[in-house]
Scaffold this motif. Structure first.
Motif, short mmCIF file in Angstrom:
data_model
loop_
_atom_site.label_atom_id
_atom_site.label_comp_id
_atom_site.label_asym_id
_atom_site.label_seq_id
_atom_site.Cartn_x
_atom_site.Cartn_y
_atom_site.Cartn_z
N MET A 174 29.09 46.70 46.14
CA MET A 174 30.06 47.94 46.81
C MET A 174 29.93 48.93 45.94
N ALA A 175 29.82 50.31 47.11
CA ALA A 175 29.70 51.16 46.36
C ALA A 175 31.25 52.59 46.27
N ALA B 298 37.05 44.96 37.02
CA ALA B 298 36.45 45.40 35.42
C ALA B 298 34.97 46.11 35.79
N THR B 299 34.15 44.99 36.16
CA THR B 299 33.04 45.09 35.91
C THR B 299 32.31 46.03 37.07
N ARG B 300 33.01 46.33 38.50
CA ARG B 300 33.28 46.33 39.90
C ARG B 300 33.28 48.20 39.69
N LEU B 301 34.04 48.31 38.93
CA LEU B 301 35.08 50.21 38.57
C LEU B 301 34.15 50.45 37.19
N ARG B 302 33.73 49.79 36.53
CA ARG B 302 32.92 49.89 35.54
C ARG B 302 31.41 50.37 36.20
N THR B 303 30.72 49.94 36.64
CA THR B 303 29.29 50.14 37.80
C THR B 303 29.57 51.15 38.86
N GLY B 304 31.35 51.92 39.18
CA GLY B 304 30.84 52.97 39.98
C GLY B 304 31.45 54.07 39.00
N GLY B 305 31.74 53.88 37.81
CA GLY B 305 31.77 55.11 37.08
C GLY B 305 32.68 55.23 35.75
N TYR B 306 33.96 54.04 36.90
CA TYR B 306 34.86 54.44 35.92
C TYR B 306 35.01 53.66 34.62
N ARG B 307 36.00 54.59 33.69
CA ARG B 307 36.73 54.11 32.47
C ARG B 307 37.85 52.94 32.82
N VAL B 308 37.82 52.04 32.40
CA VAL B 308 38.51 50.75 32.59
C VAL B 308 38.89 50.31 31.51
N THR B 309 40.18 50.23 30.74
CA THR B 309 40.67 49.19 29.62
C THR B 309 41.36 48.05 29.88
N ALA B 310 41.43 46.37 29.44
CA ALA B 310 42.57 45.36 30.00
C ALA B 310 42.45 44.81 28.61
N PRO B 311 44.04 45.66 28.49
CA PRO B 311 44.27 45.08 27.13
C PRO B 311 44.78 43.39 27.19
N ASP C 177 45.51 35.87 47.73
CA ASP C 177 46.68 35.08 47.17
C ASP C 177 46.98 35.28 45.85
N HIS C 178 47.97 35.39 44.96
CA HIS C 178 48.38 35.84 44.03
C HIS C 178 47.11 36.06 42.66
N SER C 179 46.01 35.26 42.61
CA SER C 179 44.85 36.17 42.06
C SER C 179 44.27 36.59 42.49
N VAL C 180 44.73 37.81 43.22
CA VAL C 180 43.17 38.65 44.23
C VAL C 180 42.48 38.92 43.44
N MET C 181 42.74 39.41 42.52
CA MET C 181 41.72 39.92 41.40
C MET C 181 40.89 39.16 40.99
N VAL D 157 39.56 45.92 44.57
CA VAL D 157 38.48 47.56 44.26
C VAL D 157 38.88 48.53 44.94
N ARG D 158 38.45 48.49 46.12
CA ARG D 158 38.68 49.38 47.52
C ARG D 158 40.43 50.31 47.34
N CYS D 159 41.17 49.29 47.48
CA CYS D 159 42.91 49.53 47.27
C CYS D 159 42.24 50.82 45.74
N LEU D 160 42.33 50.16 44.44
CA LEU D 160 42.70 51.18 43.48
C LEU D 160 41.25 52.74 43.69
N VAL D 161 40.40 52.46 43.62
CA VAL D 161 39.80 53.52 43.81
C VAL D 161 40.56 54.95 44.54
N ASP D 162 40.31 54.12 45.71
CA ASP D 162 41.83 54.92 46.95
C ASP D 162 42.67 55.09 45.93
N ILE D 163 43.64 55.40 45.03
CA ILE D 163 44.71 55.47 44.58
C ILE D 163 44.15 57.03 43.57
N ALA D 164 43.09 56.44 43.20
CA ALA D 164 42.89 57.46 41.61
C ALA D 164 42.17 58.02 42.25
N GLU D 165 41.58 58.54 43.76
CA GLU D 165 41.16 59.04 44.32
C GLU D 165 42.82 60.40 44.45
#
Length: 263
Positions: free
Chosen positions: A1-2, A24-37, A240-244, A252-260
């Protein structure tokens, strides 16, 4: 995914750090910083639940993370399931650190009721259908005879398979069932807390992502929460509930749109 390369933007994903590995892997590959505590008594955190008596204790690792951010840095804070209440508390305490609060098929408190209200509405309403049938093989029991500690719960393999991960791969189902730990909804403690404030929690922009095949938090209840506490934007994923785990690319597409749009 781009994914658009925006390395300055930071996602914080809550709760259950292990469950975000695809996103997290997809977002980091795209250059985003990700923290999942991992929250207290969750994931690799070594504490047992009995050492985490309050919801604020449970949220402690997330609060410490936001408190450590340098001045001026804001994150896109994403809460899944019960993690929505963690996100609400963190936003109440650090509204200047949150560019947007994202509720992913998550419990979303308002700022006029105690934070326990949204959980009580879910438990006491008709959203669950038959109470015993809904909880299936979940073990729900007190931690102590005095009632000073929150009620514990451990999801069994049947409810995980049938209500949480029904659209996931067999490998992801095995992963989810093997990593489940004893936890709590912390309803007793949240009943003692005052509502989160309009000036802090209420001031942060919010997005709700509805998962249309969620059998854990009924879609009707997700929409009730949105009607009860309108947000800036509502998105939908056929998941389903475990969408991730089941639909990571769509998420990821939704989260990138939100970040933008908001970060």
């Amino acid at each position: 995914m781009a994914v658009t390369d925006k390395p300055c933007k930071h996602f914080v994903l809550v709760h259950g750090a292990w469950s975000w590995f695809k996103v997290a892997t997809r977002l980091r590959t795209g250059g985003y910083r990700v923290t999942a505590p991992d929250l207290a008594a969750s994931g690799v955190d070594p504490r047992p639940l009995r050492e985490v008596p309050t919801f604020r204790d449970y949220t402690g690792p997330l609060l410490a993370l936001l408190g450590s951010l340098p001045p001026g840095e804001k994150v896109v804070l994403v809460g899944h399931s019960l993690g929505g209440v963690n996100v609400a508390l963190a936003t109440e305490m650090f509204p200047d650190k949150v560019a947007a609060a994202v509720f992913l098929c998550a419990f979303m408190p308002d700022h006029t009721s105690r934070p326990s209200n949204v959980l009580e509405r879910f438990i006491e309403g008709n959203w669950l259908g038959n109470w015993l049938e809904y909880w299936m093989d979940t073990e729900i029991k007190p931690q102590d005879t005095e009632g000073k500690l929150p009620t514990s719960m451990l999801f069994g393999p049947k409810i995980i398979r049938e209500k949480f991960v029904q659209l996931c791969s067999p490998e992801d189902v095995t992963l989810a069932t093997s990593l489940m730990r004893v936890s709590s909804l912390f309803v007793e403690d949240l009943q003692l807390q005052q509502p989160y404030s309009e000036g802090r929690y209420g001031s942060v922009r919010k997005v709700y992502i509805v998962c249309k095949q969620d059998l854990a938090i009924a879609v009707g209840f997700q929409r009730w929460m949105i009607d009860n506490y309108p947000v800036e934007e509502v998105m939908e994923i056929d998941a389903d509930h475990s969408v991730m785990l089941s639909r990571p690319d769509e998420l990821v597409r939704c989260l990138v749109d939100i970040a933008e749009s908001y970060a």
